[in-house]
Design an enzyme around this catalytic site. Structure first.
Site, short mmCIF file in Angstrom:
data_model
loop_
_atom_site.label_atom_id
_atom_site.label_comp_id
_atom_site.label_asym_id
_atom_site.label_seq_id
_atom_site.Cartn_x
_atom_site.Cartn_y
_atom_site.Cartn_z
CB SER A 74 28.58 33.28 -16.73
OG SER A 74 27.28 33.76 -16.98
CG HIS A 204 20.48 26.88 -15.79
ND1 HIS A 204 19.46 27.81 -15.72
CD2 HIS A 204 21.58 27.55 -16.15
CE1 HIS A 204 19.94 29.00 -16.04
NE2 HIS A 204 21.23 28.87 -16.31
CB THR A 240 36.88 18.52 -6.52
OG1 THR A 240 38.07 18.65 -5.74
CG2 THR A 240 36.36 17.10 -6.43
CB CYS A 327 21.09 37.22 -16.13
SG CYS A 327 21.17 35.52 -16.74
#
Length: 396
Positions: A74, A204, A240, A327
């Protein structure tokens, strides 16, 4: 038949593979350095990140410097679309083309841009869930900034003519992006040969962890940042680096894109057996083209029942499935994808999506085909909608 446990919802998410987990684990404890640090622990982490970048690039036919790690598919979609919109608006181009049945990561982004002065054309799809490239060609205007079309649909699995669409875009001088979250690892992709300017993917869906994705951006195309902060990802994506997840994605995409054609032979055979078996039930239909679809995807509408009830009863038998996009599974609205191919609301409500991989066995398929008719017949016996259908009465 003895109750089994069968996971048939891989389009929603996949389990982290043992290979991926083993590759990630050292970077939680021993190799935990910040990849932006200059001491050895940091340099080792940075090398791991760059090794993963090379693996992702190789899997897509890209160059490593064209790969940018994100938190998910996304985010990659948002960056590609919003970044291109911002870039091209400076040149007076504020028109975007997409399709009516994209993932909401795309549709909600284009809706956002519409509220900020952009015009969006939504290309229709056929009743088989396929886009006609001629519709794209006819929709392109002088002020078209971007065409974004998904590689394979997340609900009905239909694979779009991406290379043909990309060629049209290049002929017209328009940037082309594809959301390939469902396609990566299931079809052979070569971004350079296919003329893809930008491509989004998510870990995933291919046995990496949740929370990691990537965006391919063609060399020579420089997008404004979506996330601002530090200088990570060559100054283009602050934050990070999630070293364990990035390492896992590299291993996962390498495994997923290995011997795709050979794997797909067995998966397609099992998928077709499931399709043929379920379609023996009356008042059922396959959603999406029979052949131009992902090997492990089947989406079937079963009239006279509610999809949510079907999923709950299948779960009692140990079968994990879906009734549309995971979703938005909390929504009571019918799937926009199924409505886009012409299904009525009441038919769209009764959809079943199974998404299988190469670990599905003959026994698993037989079990699913034994359970589904039992569950469907039971639900229909309790359904006032089904009762009206059998009496020939119209139902609202």
């Amino acid at each position: 038949m003895e109750k089994r446990s069968i996971y048939a919802d891989n389009a929603a998410t996949t389990a982290v593979s043992e290979e991926v987990l083993e590759a990630m684990l050292p970077y939680f404890r021993e190799g935990y350095g910040n990849a932006s640090s200059i001491y050895k622990l940091g340099r080792d982490a940075q090398r791991a990140v760059e090794d993963a970048r090379e693996k992702v690039a190789k899997a897509l036919g890209a160059e490593p410097r064209e790969i940018y790690f994100t938190s998910c598919g996304s985010e990659a979609d948002n960056w590609a679309i919003k970044g291109t919109a911002e870039l091209m608006a400076k040149k007076g181009k504020k028109h975007i083309i997409t399709s009516v049945f994209e993932h909401h990561a795309v549709l909600h982004t284009t809706e956002y841009l519409e509220k900020h002065g952009f015009e969006v054309t939504y290309i229709p799809v056929s009743d088989k869930g396929l886009i006609d490239p001629e519709d794209i060609k006819n929709a392109i205007r002088e002020d078209t900034a971007l065409v974004t079309i998904m590689y394979a649909n997340n609900e009905i699995g239909t694979i779009q003519p991406i290379e043909e669409i990309a060629a049209i875009c290049h002929e017209k001088g328009v940037i082309f992006h594809t959301d390939a979250v469902q396609a990566v690892g299931h079809v052979d992709i070569d971004v350079h040969k296919q003329g893809i300017d930008m491509l989004s993917l998510s870990g995933h869906k291919i046995h990496a962890q949740k929370g990691i994705g990537a965006l391919y951006i063609r060399k020579g195309l420089t997008l404004p940042n979506l996330i601002h902060g530090g200088g990570q990802e060559r100054g283009k994506r602050a934050g990070t680096e999630n070293v364990p997840a990035i390492v896992g994605l590299g291993v996962a995409i390498e495994a997923a894109t290995r011997n795709i054609s050979e794997k797909n032979v067995g998966i397609t055979k099992q998928r077709n057996k499931l399709i043929d078996g379920i379609l023996t039930l009356p008042y059922t239909r396959l959603n999406g083209d029979r052949d131009k679809r992902l090997p492990g995807n089947l989406n079937i509408s079963i009239e006279g029942i509610e999809g949510e009830s079907l999923l709950l009863m299948l779960d009692m038998y140990g079968i994990c499935a879906s009734s549309g996009s995971a979703c938005t599974s909390g929504s009571l609205d019918p799937s926009h994808v199924l409505l886009s191919i012409g299904l009525k609301h009441e038919v769209a409500h009764g959809s079943l999506r199974l998404s299988i991989e190469d670990d599905v066995t003959d026994e698993d398929v037989d079990y699913i085909l034994d359970v589904i008719p039992k569950v469907v017949n039971r639900l229909r016996e309790m359904s006032p909608v089904w009762e009206k259908m059998m009496k020939g009465e119209k139902y609202e």
